[in-house]
Design an enzyme around this catalytic site. Structure first.
Site, short mmCIF file in Angstrom:
data_model
loop_
_atom_site.label_atom_id
_atom_site.label_comp_id
_atom_site.label_asym_id
_atom_site.label_seq_id
_atom_site.Cartn_x
_atom_site.Cartn_y
_atom_site.Cartn_z
N GLU A 268 0.96 -1.16 0.05
CA GLU A 268 -0.11 0.12 0.13
C GLU A 268 0.93 1.43 -0.15
O GLU A 268 2.29 1.22 0.53
CB GLU A 268 -0.79 0.06 1.30
CG GLU A 268 -1.78 1.28 1.36
CD GLU A 268 -2.33 1.35 2.87
OE1 GLU A 268 -3.60 1.97 2.73
OE2 GLU A 268 -1.86 0.70 3.54
N LYS A 328 -9.78 -0.38 -1.48
CA LYS A 328 -9.95 -0.70 0.07
C LYS A 328 -11.28 -0.62 0.42
O LYS A 328 -12.17 0.36 0.17
CB LYS A 328 -9.00 0.30 0.77
CG LYS A 328 -8.93 0.05 2.35
CD LYS A 328 -8.07 0.77 2.98
CE LYS A 328 -7.99 0.58 4.28
NZ LYS A 328 -6.84 1.53 5.05
N CYS A 379 -4.22 -3.17 4.18
CA CYS A 379 -4.22 -2.90 5.53
C CYS A 379 -4.98 -3.14 6.53
O CYS A 379 -5.17 -4.42 6.53
CB CYS A 379 -3.99 -1.33 5.60
SG CYS A 379 -3.02 -0.61 6.87
#
Length: 543
Positions: A268, A328, A379
């Site tokens: 990321e 995301k 994440c």
């Protein structure tokens, strides 16, 4: 005051179950102590007790949030503490009735799931299942999923609490010796034995999906210039580092020193600017992809109009260029977007730096990297159940996690997230590759073992041959149903408990809410009167 002190100690003890200590054995002990502190009090006191327990646990557990900002730590921990306070109130209500060891455990899981998803995507950190890494309970994950393992931890805790309550009840009744042991501990011991048998079976008969093919996967950790905590200070160098390491791998492949990868995973924030509009960034990606001659999963920030941005994993093919993208699912509130921005002015303090909101993604299909089907997580997505369940159920053969933990590089957040990542590999029964911009990166086998990793704050490339699995583990399939079932059962149990309490308060005389018969033998507040004399003694005015 003794209850509050006990709740505070239990909350602090629960924080020891997670990294950096990782003492999982305290989970049932701490939660059992919490349940006992909530038992026998009114809802408001149960809520207060839950707040004390939750504050001591959660403010300690996510102290690493101070790396973002102290107000962010205070706000997030306070919000999660509120939900644990609700758990305390629920425990106070449910422990007055039969079957409370089951209903309190279900309530814990239901409220754990609620705070993990709401409001503003919630915060899953601190789920009981996340303490299972390197314990026998991790073997349950592919069978019953994260929700199921949290429930097993909670049931173990309530069984211990039930044993304490039952032992005290027999002691007050004058029961001694072997009879007290038999009457007080048989049922709780049977419950604990059942959980032990379940775990043993999972260890002896592990779930394994059939490997249909193999692939060579490379993970790039390019590091961050300066003190390593801010990818934006020199974002062009961050991108250049990823590209340079990939080109170096290509040279090793050409020299016969490394295998040709089928997929290269970048972290990321490999690009902090839109690679489709920024020519320098675009050129660095093209240089690396052309050199390695394989798809590269690039972690990029992509513009979405003037007011929004997307955090994406983009499959960049050496022949066709940018292809499939995963966005995301769970941006961080007050970190990557400002909730309710249209209704209030949040342009103060550190929030002033968040000029554009990050839109959440909705993709449920795996990414196609030249025929390799990949479930991508970015994440904090790794801590949520929904996106992994969706992509694996739709055919993903391999899991990748792209993360940028640079701001937490000097905290224990990295170890906590890596533990969750390993548990996800076990739950899905798939190989997992995690690329972090400067740590912790690694390649994880389906049994949770780490086959390759690299130190933090270093430039490195890891490669490994991984198996590809099509089978969907039972834990992935039943996870959503367990979530709904725990919520429905908790609502029903609370309605019945509160309804019963209301009817009792409206009755002609106060009757204690305890019974020593049936499944709740000795597990609630006080003994139900068995005769008129007993009732007279209980209701007589004090002299």
């Amino acid at each position: 005051m003794r209850r509050l002190l006990a709740a505070a100690a239990a909350g602090l003890a629960l924080s020891l179950a997670f990294d950096p200590v990782g003492l999982a054995l305290v989970v049932p002990l701490a939660v059992a102590a919490f349940v006992l502190t909530c038992r026998g009090v009114r809802l408001r006191r149960g809520f207060l007790t839950g707040l004390v327990f939750g504050a001591c646990f959660y403010f300690t557990h996510i102290f690493w949030m101070t790396a973002v900002a102290v107000p962010a730590w205070l706000g997030l921990a306070a919000l999660e503490t509120f939900f644990i306070g609700l758990t305390g109130a629920a425990a106070a209500a449910l422990t007055r009735h039969r079957w409370w060891p089951l209903t309190v455990a279900l309530a814990w899981v239901a409220l754990e799931n609620l705070r993990s998803t709401w409001p503003f995507s919630g915060m899953p950190w601190g789920r009981l299942a996340f303490a299972s890494v390197d314990t026998p309970l991790e073997r349950l994950l592919p069978w019953i999923g994260m929700v199921g393992v949290s429930l097993v931890w909670a049931l173990a805790a309530t069984a211990l609490a039930a044993a304490v309550v039952s032992w005290q009840a027999r002691s007050r009744a004058g029961v001694r010796g072997a009879r007290r042991v038999r009457e007080a501990l048989v049922r709780p011991a049977a419950g604990l034995a059942s959980l032990a048998v379940l775990t043993t079976l999972a260890v002896l008969v592990p779930w394994q999906g059939d490997v249909v093919d193999t692939a060579e996967v490379a993970v790039v950790q390019g590091d961050v210039p300066g003190d390593g905590t801010n990818v934006l200070n020199d974002f062009r160098q961050v991108t250049r580092n990823q590209a340079d390491e990939t080109v170096a791998l290509a040279a090793q492949v050409a020299a016969g020193e490394a295998e040709q990868p089928d997929l290269v995973v970048w972290p990321e924030n490999s690009t902090a600017v839109d690679p489709f509009y920024d020519t320098q960034t675009h050129a660095q990606i093209e240089r690396a992809v052309a050199a390695i001659g394989a798809p590269v999963l690039v972690g990029a920030m992509v513009d979405d109009g003037d007011d929004y941005v997307l955090n994406q994993g983009i499959v960049w093919d050496p022949e066709t260029g940018a292809g499939d993208r995963y966005t995301k699912w769970h941006p961080v509130p007050y970190g990557e977007y400002i909730p309710l921005r249209r209704y209030a002015d949040f342009t103060f303090g550190e929030l002033r730096t968040i000029t554009r909101d990050m839109r959440p993604g909705t993709r449920t299909d795996p990414l196609d990297a030249d025929g390799l089907l990949v479930a991508d997580l970015i994440c904090f997505d790794v801590a949520y159940d929904d996106t992994l369940q969706a992509q694996v159920s739709n055919g993903a053969q391999l899991i990748t996690v792209q993360t940028s933990n640079a701001m937490f590089i000097n905290t224990h957040q990295l170890e906590q997230q890596f533990a969750i990542t390993r548990l996800r590999a076990i739950e899905a029964g798939r190989w997992l590759a995690v690329a972090s911009v400067n740590g912790i990166s690694g390649i994880v086998a389906p049994d949770g073992s780490v086959v390759a990793t690299t130190p933090k704050r270093t430039k490195a490339v890891m490669t490994a041959q991984v198996g590809l699995v099509d089978d969907v583990s039972p834990g992935i399939r039943v996870g959503p149903w367990l979530t709904r079932g725990a919520a429905a059962a908790t609502v029903l149990a609370l309605l019945l408990a509160l309804g019963t309490d209301l009817r009792r308060r409206r009755g002609s005389s106060p009757v204690p809410q305890e019974t020593t018969d049936g499944p709740g033998d000795g597990l609630t507040d006080a003994a139900e009167p068995r005769s008129g004399d007993a009732r007279t003694r209980l209701t007589r005015s004090p002299r």
